[in-house]
Each structure stands twice: as structure tokens, then as C-alpha cells.
Design an enzyme around this catalytic site. Structure first.
Site, mmCIF file in Angstrom:
data_model
loop_
_atom_site.group_PDB
_atom_site.id
_atom_site.type_symbol
_atom_site.label_atom_id
_atom_site.label_comp_id
_atom_site.label_asym_id
_atom_site.label_seq_id
_atom_site.Cartn_x
_atom_site.Cartn_y
_atom_site.Cartn_z
ATOM 1 N N GLU A 98 -21.523 37.464 53.257
ATOM 2 C CA GLU A 98 -22.345 36.837 52.114
ATOM 3 C C GLU A 98 -23.232 37.932 51.560
ATOM 4 O O GLU A 98 -24.380 37.881 51.998
ATOM 5 C CB GLU A 98 -23.067 35.735 52.504
ATOM 6 C CG GLU A 98 -23.721 35.707 53.760
ATOM 7 C CD GLU A 98 -24.197 34.215 53.944
ATOM 8 O OE1 GLU A 98 -24.734 33.777 53.215
ATOM 9 O OE2 GLU A 98 -24.034 33.883 55.090
ATOM 10 N N GLU A 129 -20.154 34.491 48.658
ATOM 11 C CA GLU A 129 -19.867 34.368 50.089
ATOM 12 C C GLU A 129 -18.176 33.691 50.323
ATOM 13 O O GLU A 129 -17.844 32.898 49.435
ATOM 14 C CB GLU A 129 -20.973 33.556 50.731
ATOM 15 C CG GLU A 129 -20.339 33.460 52.362
ATOM 16 C CD GLU A 129 -21.317 32.365 53.138
ATOM 17 O OE1 GLU A 129 -22.084 31.674 52.320
ATOM 18 O OE2 GLU A 129 -21.369 32.417 54.324
ATOM 19 N N ASP A 187 -17.441 28.190 54.895
ATOM 20 C CA ASP A 187 -18.903 28.657 54.500
ATOM 21 C C ASP A 187 -18.460 29.497 53.231
ATOM 22 O O ASP A 187 -18.085 30.792 53.390
ATOM 23 C CB ASP A 187 -19.592 29.300 55.541
ATOM 24 C CG ASP A 187 -21.181 29.702 55.132
ATOM 25 O OD1 ASP A 187 -21.490 29.313 54.078
ATOM 26 O OD2 ASP A 187 -21.738 30.447 56.039
ATOM 27 N N HIS A 215 -23.978 30.129 62.358
ATOM 28 C CA HIS A 215 -24.042 31.678 62.567
ATOM 29 C C HIS A 215 -23.788 31.964 63.628
ATOM 30 O O HIS A 215 -24.684 31.888 64.880
ATOM 31 C CB HIS A 215 -25.476 31.939 62.064
ATOM 32 C CG HIS A 215 -25.723 31.760 60.762
ATOM 33 N ND1 HIS A 215 -26.666 32.145 59.688
ATOM 34 C CD2 HIS A 215 -24.734 31.327 59.619
ATOM 35 C CE1 HIS A 215 -26.752 31.787 58.648
ATOM 36 N NE2 HIS A 215 -25.286 31.449 58.372
ATOM 37 N N HIS A 239 -21.664 36.422 59.168
ATOM 38 C CA HIS A 239 -21.698 36.124 60.523
ATOM 39 C C HIS A 239 -20.499 35.734 60.778
ATOM 40 O O HIS A 239 -19.753 35.514 59.996
ATOM 41 C CB HIS A 239 -22.877 34.999 60.530
ATOM 42 C CG HIS A 239 -22.433 34.026 59.297
ATOM 43 N ND1 HIS A 239 -21.913 33.000 59.534
ATOM 44 C CD2 HIS A 239 -23.218 34.043 58.123
ATOM 45 C CE1 HIS A 239 -21.668 32.137 58.421
ATOM 46 N NE2 HIS A 239 -22.666 32.982 57.660
ATOM 47 N N ASP A 278 -24.531 27.370 48.015
ATOM 48 C CA ASP A 278 -23.835 27.725 49.203
ATOM 49 C C ASP A 278 -23.417 26.460 49.894
ATOM 50 O O ASP A 278 -24.272 25.535 50.156
ATOM 51 C CB ASP A 278 -25.034 28.425 49.963
ATOM 52 C CG ASP A 278 -24.312 29.103 51.344
ATOM 53 O OD1 ASP A 278 -23.209 28.741 51.750
ATOM 54 O OD2 ASP A 278 -25.013 30.131 51.974
HETATM 55 CO CO CO Z 1 -22.881 31.891 55.556
#
Ligand code: CO
Length: 294
Positions: A187, A280, A94, A162, A154, A83
Site C-alpha cells: 500500500e 493498495e 485488504d 497487519h 504488511h 481503504d
Molecule cells: Co492494508
């Protein structure tokens, strides 16, 4: 740099890194080599990590990242979730992927990947977050797996990893409608376990919370470094160990957690120790739908 350009450039960097991850995640590669590659490339390309690269293997679902003296290596058959967050002026891209060491074709990985695609297809102004969660759940259950219910997508905001809205990985029954201009990360996590995560004992990632009275000299110094270098974004114990040594860092971080100056993220593991995959992407919500930038 304009906000939109910063997101797009940060996203380009993460995309470039993701292309190189599968070749790196092999039997015998250390977690540390992968972390240094990911975070080093982000910096080399003129951005900063938005958070320490999360390298979470098998039943470990999130928030794992190597220590400075980490000796762990990947083994054939491991589910390696990577991640990645890159930021420019606090604008965050992200994105995450899962690689199975030594194998290209795996249903658990396909489940979270397909779920992410199904979710992205649904994104447009007016769609409710729980409807997106429903599409994620359906795709994952179609493979015979479960979504992880207590992890979610998010919103993204400047220097906030987030923010709202929360985008669940199942149909929660109620949600909020997406709006044009929202910037979100979706995600999905898929598991052959029970579909929940719980805290493990380790804490390797932290973030600044507030200024509190700190009497210990070393802790005060470390807190200054945290605020200067990472602002409100998550950071790794490893990063501070490079500056202060591991022993001093551990000591200072314990002190700062106890004084509520910083928050410690627990490593998260699947509650039934099932294997977990994650996919994600980050995207802009436009009038035409999702514009993915990672
Ligand atoms: Co994330």
C-alpha cells in the site's frame, strides 16, 4: 471454505465495491453514506468487514471512519482515500483506492497507483521487502512527490490485519526476502507534504487486546460484544453506537482503553498537512510472481 477460496471470494467482493466507489464519491455525498454502502455490501455478499472502512480525506492519511451522527460531506477537489477490508472466516482481503472529487486525472493519485503497479511487478520469492520499497519510492519521486515513510504494507494472516513481513514505502536498506506462499498487502501512500504521518486527536477505530479486570457493568457488556462480534479485528465506535447509543459507547470505550482491554487507533494526518493518495492490493506470492486477489 478453504483458505485460498475464502481470500479469493473476499477479494471479489472488495473488487466489486471498488468499481462502484468513484460514482458514489461526489460533491455532497456524506462519509456515512459511503461507509454504509461499503460495509453493507460486504455483509450482503456474505462476508464481514475485516476493519471499519477507512475514509480519509486530503491530509488525513488513515484510520478515519464516520461516527453514527457524522455530517461530513465530500467536496470538489477532495482526495478521498477508501481503504476496504472484507473477511471470510478471518481470511482478509485488504485494498484501497483514491478518488479526487470532480476530477478523473490527477498526478498525486497516479503516483501511488503507478508505485503499486511497480511493486506488484517486482513481487516473487526471494525479492527483499526493501527492494520493493525502493521501487515504490522511485515511482512516487518520479512524479515529484514523496512516499509516506511511516506507513507500510504488511502480511495478512487469519484474523490478523497487519502481520509480518512489513513492506516499506521506501528503501530502508535492509529487509526480508518474500517466500512462496506469503500473503501480503502492498500500500503505497504518496504526498505533496513532508512524507510522514502523525497522530491526530481523534480515535474512531479500536481493537480488542486482552481480558483485564473490568468493574464497570456497561464496559464489561460492551467488551463481551466486541469479543463476540469482532474477535481481534478492528471495529468502529459507530458499530457499537448502533447497539448501545453513542453516549454509552464513548463512555465504555474510554474506560476499556484506560484498562488496556482495547487499543485505540489514532486518526493519522500528514505531518505537514500535505494531500495524500493511497493505492493498495492484496496478493499471494507464487513461484511466478504476484497473484493479486483484490
Ligand atoms: Co492494508
Amino acid at each position: 471454505m478453504e483458505e485460498r477460496d475464502a481470500y479469493i471470494r473476499a477479494g471479489e467482493i472488495t473488487r466489486m465495491i471498488k468499481e462502484k466507489v468513484p460514482a458514489m464519491v461526489r460533491n455532497g455525498t456524506t462519509y456515512l453514506e459511503l461507509a454504509r454502502f461499503v460495509e453493507g455490501t460486504i455483509v450482503e455478499q456474505g462476508a464481514h468487514p475485516a476493519f471499519p472502512v477507512n475514509i480519509s480525506v486530503n491530509n488525513i492519511s488513515a484510520h478515519d471512519t464516520p461516527t453514527i451522527d457524522d455530517v461530513r460531506t465530500f467536496k470538489d477537489g477532495d482526495y478521498v482515500k477508501v481503504d476496504i477490508g472484507a473477511q471470510i472466516d478471518g481470511f482478509i482481503a485488504d485494498t484501497a483506492m483514491t478518488v479526487k472529487v470532480g476530477e478523473n486525472d490527477d498526478d498525486l493519485i497516479k503516483a501511488s497507483k503507478d508505485a503499486l503497479e511497480a511493486a506488484i511487478e517486482m513481487v516473487r520469492p526471494g525479492v527483499r521487502t526493501n527492494e520493493i520499497g525502493g521501487a515504490i519510492e522511485e515511482a512516487i519521486r518520479g512524479y515529484g512527490f514523496r512516499p509516506i515513510e511511516n506507513l507500510s504494507g504488511h502480511g495478512l494472516e487469519q484474523y490478523v490485519c497487519h502481520s509480518s513481513p512489513t513492506i516499506p514505502n521506501y528503501d530502508t536498506g535492509q529487509g526480508v526476502a518474500l517466500r512462496e506462499g506469503d500473503i501480503i498487502a502492498i500500500e503505497p501512500f504518496a504526498t505533496d507534504g513532508i512524507g510522514k504521518v502523525m497522530d491526530a486527536d481523534e480515535h474512531l477505530i479500536f481493537k480488542y487486546v486482552a481480558d483485564r479486570p473490568v468493574r464497570l457493568d456497561l464496559a464489561r457488556k460492551v467488551l463481551g460484544t466486541i469479543k463476540r462480534n469482532y474477535n481481534t479485528l478492528p471495529f468502529a465506535e459507530r458499530w457499537l453506537s448502533e447497539i448501545y447509543t453513542k453516549r454509552k459507547t464513548e463512555f465504555a470505550l474510554k474506560y476499556l482503553v484506560r484498562s488496556s482491554s482495547i487499543y485505540a487507533f489514532a486518526v493519522l494526518k500528514e505531518a505537514n498537512n500535505g494531500n495524500v493518495s493511497q493505492s493498495e492490493h492484496s496478493m499471494f506470492v507464487t513461484s511466478d510472481g504476484a497473484e493479486v486477489f483484490t
